[in-house]
Design an enzyme around this catalytic site. Structure first.
Site, short mmCIF file in Angstrom:
data_model
loop_
_atom_site.label_atom_id
_atom_site.label_comp_id
_atom_site.label_asym_id
_atom_site.label_seq_id
_atom_site.Cartn_x
_atom_site.Cartn_y
_atom_site.Cartn_z
N ASN A 77 0.83 -1.25 -0.05
CA ASN A 77 0.02 -0.07 -0.14
C ASN A 77 1.12 1.29 -0.07
OD1 ASN A 77 -2.64 -0.28 -0.39
ND2 ASN A 77 -3.19 -0.10 1.75
N GLY A 78 2.08 1.17 0.61
CA GLY A 78 2.94 2.48 0.99
C GLY A 78 3.33 2.96 -0.75
N HIS A 79 3.72 1.75 -1.41
CA HIS A 79 4.21 2.13 -2.63
C HIS A 79 2.91 2.45 -3.67
CE1 HIS A 79 7.20 -1.35 -1.71
NE2 HIS A 79 7.77 -0.16 -1.95
N GLU A 84 8.35 8.63 3.83
CA GLU A 84 8.99 9.32 5.06
C GLU A 84 9.30 7.79 6.20
OE1 GLU A 84 6.43 12.60 6.23
OE2 GLU A 84 6.72 13.61 4.35
N ASP A 137 11.24 5.65 5.73
CA ASP A 137 12.77 5.72 5.52
C ASP A 137 13.34 7.21 5.80
OD1 ASP A 137 13.31 2.68 4.91
OD2 ASP A 137 12.03 3.31 3.27
N GLN A 182 17.05 7.87 4.96
CA GLN A 182 17.37 7.85 3.37
C GLN A 182 16.75 9.18 2.73
OE1 GLN A 182 16.52 3.81 1.13
NE2 GLN A 182 14.73 5.11 0.88
N PHE A 236 3.60 0.07 6.61
CA PHE A 236 3.58 -0.93 5.65
C PHE A 236 5.12 -1.11 5.51
CE2 PHE A 236 -0.88 -0.33 4.76
CZ PHE A 236 -1.22 -1.56 4.23
N SER A 237 5.58 -2.38 5.15
CA SER A 237 7.14 -2.66 4.82
C SER A 237 7.17 -3.88 4.49
CB SER A 237 7.90 -2.55 6.33
OG SER A 237 9.25 -3.14 5.85
N ARG A 250 9.31 -5.85 4.76
CA ARG A 250 9.92 -6.93 5.88
C ARG A 250 8.77 -7.51 6.61
NH1 ARG A 250 14.44 -3.78 4.91
NH2 ARG A 250 16.12 -5.12 4.42
O1 PAF Z 1 13.63 2.41 -0.06
C1 PAF Z 1 14.06 1.53 -0.99
O2 PAF Z 1 12.94 0.61 -1.30
C2 PAF Z 1 15.30 1.45 -1.46
O3 PAF Z 1 16.05 1.65 -0.74
C3 PAF Z 1 15.54 2.26 -3.00
C4 PAF Z 1 15.24 3.58 -2.56
C5 PAF Z 1 14.37 1.63 -3.88
C6 PAF Z 1 16.85 1.95 -3.43
O4 PAF Z 1 17.11 0.88 -3.66
#
Ligand code: PAF
Length: 285
Positions: free
Chosen positions: A35-37, A150, A152, A155, A186-187, A189
């Site tokens: 869902n996050g994607h 957000e 990550d 990152q 959501f992850s 993992r």
């Molecule tokens: O957040 C992620 O899924 C990854 O770190 C990314 C930004 C796609 C880079 O591989």
């Protein structure tokens, strides 16, 4: 949906789109879309003409081979989701396409100060892998916008700094963390959690929220004590803590009395699964 696996074909396609003056948005992912994607893709659609999603499980950003190997691979299901969301282009190169000479001695990109602290200290080399693959994707796709979650948070700050300092003409748009009803972020993992761990996992965000509330009630005083109580609570619940602390939300430095915008960053283990989450706090005078 146009599925492109080959760099040469991608370059051809990008040239065509640029000629037509299309505004391009890149949503970089490692697949196992959730869902996050989907929310990132929907956000991207508001900004651009053409959404390009990349799926590449980037070996350079895994400091643990086992973690890399067991990263969930759900290509067919991902394609189904992307088609349903009417994504125009999926770029999904294989490892050889992205790292034709292997990973050893590969040219890399580093954002040193932000990459060596907090999550970067717990996972040496991780952010170099992220920044290197992000630069490669930016160079290939040449997006006008790129979209990041957000969750990550470190990152996200690193990518923003990289874009600024390397003069990429790309606007980074971020999306607040998407959560299950119980608060768990959501992850990809989450799939690794067994049923008992699934029951426990929501305590991470609950604890972060509670900690934020206490810090606000105390007007930013007694933060070390508050953090310590939260850590002890999580440990009792069965989490192993790598990181659970408060930082300056702009620099990720330790906080000082003057900081009004701070953030709790958490990176913890439940069994063999690493969970990360965060929440910002704005302190009033
Ligand atoms: O957040 C992620 O899924 C990854 O770190 C990314 C930004 C796609 C880079 O591989």
């Amino acid at each position: 949906m146009n599925i492109i696996k080959n760099i040469h074909l991608l370059e051809k396609k990008i040239k065509e789109l640029k000629k037509k003056k299309k505004v391009i948005g890149l949503v970089p992912t490692m697949g196992n879309l959730h869902n996050g994607h989907i929310k990132l893709i929907l956000l991207a659609k508001k900004y651009v003409d053409i959404v390009i999603v990349s799926i590449f499980i980037n070996p350079m950003q895994f400091n643990n081979l086992l973690d890399f190997k067991k990263y969930p691979k759900t290509f067919e299901q991902d394609c189904y989701i992307l088609r349903k969301e009417k994504v125009e282009i999926l770029f999904c190169p294989d490892i050889h396409e992205m790292y034709p000479h292997g990973l050893k001695n590969y040219t890399y990109v580093d954002v040193p100060k932000l990459s060596n602290i907090i999550e970067g200290r717990a996972r040496p080399g991780h952010f170099i892998g992220v920044t290197t693959i992000i630069c490669k994707l930016f160079n290939l796709v040449q997006p006008n916008f790129s979209f990041f979650g957000e969750k990550d948070y470190q990152q996200l700050l690193i990518v923003k700094k990289l874009v600024k300092e390397l003069n990429y003409p790309i606007k980074i748009i971020s999306l607040p963390t998407i959560r299950l009803e119980n608060g768990l972020a959501f992850s990809s993992r989450n799939k690794h959690l067994n049923s008992l761990e699934q029951e426990k996992a929501p305590y991470l965000y609950k604890t972060i929220e509670h900690t934020c509330n206490v810090i606000i009630q105390n007007k930013g005083k007694k933060i070390p004590k508050t953090i310590n109580i939260s850590r002890q609570y999580l440990i009792k619940k069965g989490f192993y803590i790598d990181i659970f602390d408060v930082y300056n939300s702009k620099t990720l430095n330790p906080i000082s009395k003057e900081n009004k915008s701070i953030i709790i960053l958490a990176s913890v283990w439940l069994g063999n699964t690493r969970l990360i989450d965060n929440k910002k706090i704005i302190l009033k005078n």
